[in-house]
Enzyme design. Structure first.
Site, PDB file in Angstrom:
ATOM      1  N   GLU A 126       0.860  -1.194   0.000  1.00 20.56           N
ATOM      2  CA  GLU A 126       0.000   0.000   0.000  1.00 20.56           C
ATOM      3  C   GLU A 126       0.890   1.235   0.000  1.00 20.56           C
ATOM      4  OE1 GLU A 126      -3.780   2.042   2.317  1.00 20.56           O
ATOM      5  OE2 GLU A 126      -2.405   0.759   3.438  1.00 20.56           O
ATOM      6  N   HIS A 212     -10.005   0.235   1.457  1.00 17.49           N
ATOM      7  CA  HIS A 212     -10.819   0.929   2.470  1.00 17.49           C
ATOM      8  C   HIS A 212     -11.790   1.931   1.830  1.00 17.49           C
ATOM      9  CE1 HIS A 212      -7.518   3.803   2.138  1.00 17.49           C
ATOM     10  NE2 HIS A 212      -6.732   3.145   2.971  1.00 17.49           N
ATOM     11  N   ARG A 223     -23.115  14.364  -9.742  1.00 14.99           N
ATOM     12  CA  ARG A 223     -22.726  14.700 -11.109  1.00 14.99           C
ATOM     13  C   ARG A 223     -21.376  14.090 -11.501  1.00 14.99           C
ATOM     14  NH1 ARG A 223     -25.152  19.824  -9.726  1.00 14.99           N
ATOM     15  NH2 ARG A 223     -27.093  20.079 -10.897  1.00 14.99           N
ATOM     16  N   HIS A 247     -14.069   4.939  10.980  1.00  7.82           N
ATOM     17  CA  HIS A 247     -13.683   5.276   9.609  1.00  7.82           C
ATOM     18  C   HIS A 247     -14.881   5.576   8.705  1.00  7.82           C
ATOM     19  CE1 HIS A 247      -9.693   3.795  10.719  1.00  7.82           C
ATOM     20  NE2 HIS A 247      -9.243   4.270   9.576  1.00  7.82           N
ATOM     21  N   ASP A 270      -7.204  -2.817   8.580  1.00  7.98           N
ATOM     22  CA  ASP A 270      -6.193  -1.776   8.349  1.00  7.98           C
ATOM     23  C   ASP A 270      -5.455  -1.507   9.668  1.00  7.98           C
ATOM     24  OD1 ASP A 270      -4.656   0.124   7.060  1.00  7.98           O
ATOM     25  OD2 ASP A 270      -6.237   1.642   6.957  1.00  7.98           O
ATOM     26  N   LEU A 303      -6.589   9.978  10.177  1.00  8.01           N
ATOM     27  CA  LEU A 303      -6.669   8.621  10.689  1.00  8.01           C
ATOM     28  C   LEU A 303      -5.469   7.820  10.193  1.00  8.01           C
ATOM     29  CD1 LEU A 303     -10.482   7.896  10.207  1.00  8.01           C
ATOM     30  CD2 LEU A 303      -9.280   8.075  12.390  1.00  8.01           C
ATOM     31  N   ALA A 304      -4.841   7.078  11.098  1.00  6.39           N
ATOM     32  CA  ALA A 304      -3.613   6.336  10.777  1.00  6.39           C
ATOM     33  C   ALA A 304      -3.834   4.849  10.999  1.00  6.39           C
ATOM     34  CB  ALA A 304      -2.455   6.850  11.632  1.00  6.39           C
ATOM     35  N   GLY A 305      -4.648   4.250  10.141  1.00  7.27           N
ATOM     36  CA  GLY A 305      -5.004   2.855  10.337  1.00  7.27           C
ATOM     37  C   GLY A 305      -5.988   2.729  11.486  1.00  7.27           C
TER      38      GLY A 305
END
Length: 380
Positions: A126, A212, A223, A247, A270, A303-305
């Site tokens: 990732e 995720h 649109r 999340h 995650d 957010l960090a995992g």
């Protein structure tokens, strides 16, 4: 021969009553046959199901795949057992390229030697081939342009790479996705501000998993549906979802489940290094992440995992999202196995498959874990 006695078993999207699972030589010998065996394991008080499969896990128990050591991968594998995970993909993150190579090499070595807990299904890379505008907690200084030659150098390390993330809108993304699919590498898309047509081009080229879903993606717009609209509309794409109720809002998870169905919805954690540990300050690929009330964020507040478990995600799917138990279990077992192309060996309780079997109580606590016919956790 070992006979596992059950009153309630959930697998293949179905709930079955009073089945006996015969295990021999690490494989499932039969389901529903006679209970004659040298050894019996009585799980009739619990809900029996296939071992969970976490296809997106950076770390846990104080370890992280980007530590780039066999010890770290083994440590994550032992942590994952506690949450009912029997197979996982150690996930790297955006970092110095040498560090990523070392992490891939270490995970490949751990996979070949065999891990003490959950089995390694191959590395998930990732980053660093992501859009810097939607990087989340990935460090900006190590994000790189896509290079097929560079990626091929990673694929050749111990045969450890199972899948890789590419942002569809980056230069050369579509051509590289097509080339990687020819090599049987599972290509995931995410960390992306791709427009609808760009995401669809990537899917047509062979991208098959959305990372995720909703997080680090261009938001859905009536649109310009963007990458979210593309993956929700495609019958070919499996959609990861982090069901920790932090999340993603439960209503959006319900929309995802309604669009994709349980077979194309993949629960992931995650998880990062702090999973299973108290609140505090932790290393995240050389940077700092602060965990407060179980939520991990980097210095910029992104957010960090997560610190969640797959068992908790299954529980949240049932209680907060309103999914059936059979669907929630499918999204943690069969769906991730199909997404990785390993459903022939794991992901369900069927004759001839690996004896990866777990049991939960009515409150979703993990009480029993068997990996390849070997009992790894037993709290009965």
């Amino acid at each position: 021969m070992t006979a596992i006695l059950t009153d309630m078993m959930v697998t293949n999207g179905k709930t079955m009553r009073k089945k006996t699972i015969a295990v021999d030589g690490g494989l499932i010998k039969s389901v529903g046959g006679p209970a004659d065996a040298i050894k019996k394991i009585d799980l009739r008080k619990y809900i029996v199901m296939p071992g969970f499969i976490d296809i997106h896990a950076h770390g846990g128990g104080g370890h992280d795949a980007i530590d780039a050591t066999v010890r770290a991968v083994n440590g994550i594998s032992e942590h994952k057992i506690k949450e009912g995970v029997t197979t996982f993909c150690p996930a790297t993150m955006t970092a110095d390229f040498k560090k990523i190579k070392d992490a891939v090499r270490a995970a490949g070595e751990a996979q070949k030697k065999g891990t003490p807990g959950a089995k390694v299904a191959g590395v998930f890379i990732e980053g660093p081939y992501i859009n810097p505008q939607v990087r989340g907690a990935h460090p900006l200084e190590h994000i790189r342009g896509i290079s097929l030659k560079e990626i091929e150098s990673l694929l050749g390390l111990c045969g450890g790479v199972r899948s890789i993330l590419l942002s569809p809108e980056l230069p050369d993304a579509v051509g590289v996705i097509a080339a990687l699919r020819q090599k049987n590498t599972v290509v995931r898309i995410g960390h992306s501000s791709a427009e609808f047509f760009q995401a669809n081009e990537a899917i047509a080229a062979g991208a098959s998993v959305a990372v995720h879903t909703y997080n680090a993606m261009r938001p859905l717009n009536h649109r310009e549906p963007g990458i979210v609209g593309a993956v929700l509309n495609s019958s070919d794409v499996y959609c990861e979802i982090i069901c920790d109720l932090v999340h993603v809002h439960p209503a959006m998870i319900k929309i995802l489940l309604g669009s994709k169905g349980a077979r194309k919805t993949v629960l992931v954690t995650d998880s990062m290094r702090a999973a299973g540990l108290p609140d505090g300050t932790y290393d995240l690929g050389g940077e700092t992440a602060v965990v407060k009330d179980g939520v991990a964020r980097n210095k910029d507040g992104a957010l960090a995992g997560s610190t969640t478990t797959l068992a908790a995600c299954v529980k949240n799917m049932c209680i907060s999202v309103g999914a059936s138990l059979a669907d929630a279990v499918m999204s943690a077992t069969e769906s991730p196995a199909r997404a990785l192309g390993i459903f022939d060996g794991v992901g369900s309780i069927e004759e001839g498959k690996c004896a990866d079997i777990i049991a939960l109580d009515k409150d979703f606590n993990v009480k029993f874990v068997m990996v390849g016919g070997e009992v790894k956790l037993r709290v009965l």
